[in-house]
Design a protein around this motif. Structure first.
Motif, mmCIF file in Angstrom:
data_model
loop_
_atom_site.group_PDB
_atom_site.id
_atom_site.type_symbol
_atom_site.label_atom_id
_atom_site.label_comp_id
_atom_site.label_asym_id
_atom_site.label_seq_id
_atom_site.Cartn_x
_atom_site.Cartn_y
_atom_site.Cartn_z
ATOM 1 N N THR A 281 24.773 38.274 41.178
ATOM 2 C CA THR A 281 25.524 37.539 40.402
ATOM 3 C C THR A 281 26.604 37.687 39.048
ATOM 4 O O THR A 281 25.342 38.121 38.285
ATOM 5 N N VAL A 282 27.620 37.901 38.788
ATOM 6 C CA VAL A 282 28.442 37.937 37.617
ATOM 7 C C VAL A 282 27.386 37.204 36.233
ATOM 8 O O VAL A 282 27.925 35.800 37.008
ATOM 9 N N LYS A 283 27.607 37.599 35.423
ATOM 10 C CA LYS A 283 27.127 36.185 34.607
ATOM 11 C C LYS A 283 28.073 36.651 33.264
ATOM 12 O O LYS A 283 28.964 37.946 32.539
ATOM 13 N N THR B 114 29.918 43.403 32.427
ATOM 14 C CA THR B 114 31.435 44.339 32.523
ATOM 15 C C THR B 114 30.468 45.004 34.255
ATOM 16 O O THR B 114 29.265 45.098 34.438
ATOM 17 N N LEU B 115 31.346 45.728 34.314
ATOM 18 C CA LEU B 115 31.466 46.829 35.467
ATOM 19 C C LEU B 115 30.032 47.880 34.992
ATOM 20 O O LEU B 115 29.230 47.943 35.733
ATOM 21 N N SER C 185 40.859 46.096 40.046
ATOM 22 C CA SER C 185 40.464 45.871 38.567
ATOM 23 C C SER C 185 39.454 45.333 37.752
ATOM 24 O O SER C 185 38.011 45.753 38.544
ATOM 25 N N SER C 186 39.041 45.756 36.440
ATOM 26 C CA SER C 186 37.398 45.261 36.254
ATOM 27 C C SER C 186 37.690 44.857 35.258
ATOM 28 O O SER C 186 35.914 43.848 34.762
ATOM 29 N N THR C 187 38.196 43.796 36.323
ATOM 30 C CA THR C 187 37.532 42.173 35.425
ATOM 31 C C THR C 187 36.894 41.463 36.756
ATOM 32 O O THR C 187 37.589 41.497 36.936
ATOM 33 N N LEU C 188 36.119 40.930 35.574
ATOM 34 C CA LEU C 188 35.011 39.973 36.510
ATOM 35 C C LEU C 188 35.318 38.698 35.885
ATOM 36 O O LEU C 188 34.876 37.843 35.354
ATOM 37 N N SER C 189 34.721 37.747 36.959
ATOM 38 C CA SER C 189 34.519 36.455 37.055
ATOM 39 C C SER C 189 32.967 35.649 36.698
ATOM 40 O O SER C 189 33.101 36.577 38.137
ATOM 41 N N ILE D 91 28.409 40.834 43.452
ATOM 42 C CA ILE D 91 29.279 41.645 43.664
ATOM 43 C C ILE D 91 27.701 42.653 44.226
ATOM 44 O O ILE D 91 26.561 42.317 44.562
ATOM 45 N N LYS D 92 28.617 43.505 45.459
ATOM 46 C CA LYS D 92 27.718 44.395 46.129
ATOM 47 C C LYS D 92 27.767 45.355 45.930
ATOM 48 O O LYS D 92 27.560 46.084 45.280
#
Length: 205
Positions: free
Chosen positions: A23-25, A29-30, A52-56, A61-62
């Motif tokens: 889970t993105v915090k 970033t990637l 894109s490298s933009t994450l929310s 993320i698998k």
């Protein structure tokens, strides 16, 4: 009761990681997720169909099958030859960003600021100068260019003054002018063909 809830939370968190989900915090970033999970950026991009490298924040993320030790090491080794393709995702996410002389952020960036930030996310530290960046890595013949190579130009007649990231098939991405911002151009266009100086490989061998 509180200890029980905490234990359940930790158990669920462990199950999520075991199932191969992150889970993105805030601040992720990637590159940082790759380091935390031991899953290559290339694999993260493929598993999640990222363009894109933009994450929310909160994004799932698998990670694929959980793997550690020698198995993960073998996977990373096998992926290494094609690993530079992930730079395309990172660089492309900057497309359309405004050009600002001296800028180093998505609010405004110049040519060497752009390449510096892209390579920073790839784990490579470069100076904020096109001429300075030309001293890094190893020289590459134009006929041997590959994704992620830095391409340099003399656009002023006074030495190296412009730099971009090669994407393959003659295309490169760069922070061009205040009018265009970050765009993709063809290295074989007459202007770039006539001002081309050389290329350097700073990603891998």
């Amino acid at each position: 009761m509180r200890k029980t809830l905490i234990s359940l939370f930790l158990l669920c968190l462990g199950m999520a990681q075991a199932a191969g989900v992150y889970t993105v915090k805030s601040g992720d970033t990637l590159s940082s997720i790759s380091k935390k999970t031991n899953v290559s950026i290339e694999t993260l991009v493929k598993l999640n169909n990222l363009s894109s490298s933009t994450l929310s924040i909160g994004q799932k993320i698998k990670l694929g099958s959980a793997s550690t030790g020698s198995t993960q090491s073998k996977t990373q080794t096998a992926q290494k030859p094609a690993g530079n393709s992930k730079v395309k995702v990172i660089a492309a996410s900057w497309r359309g960003a405004p050009y600002v002389y001296g800028g180093v952020s998505r609010r405004g960036v110049d040519c060497s600021g752009f390449t510096m930030q892209v390579m920073r996310e790839m784990g490579v530290s470069l100076p904020h100068s096109s001429a300075g960046q030309f001293r890094y890595g190893t020289p590459v013949a134009k006929s041997s260019l590959r994704e992620g190579d830095l391409v340099f130009f003399n656009t002023t007649g006074r030495g190296i003054s412009h730099v971009g990231v090669y994407l393959g098939s003659g295309q490169f991405i760069h922070a061009s002018t205040p009018r265009t911002g970050v765009i993709v151009s063809n290295i074989n266009e007459s202007y770039y063909r006539n001002t081309y100086v050389g290329a350097r490989r700073v990603l891998g061998n």
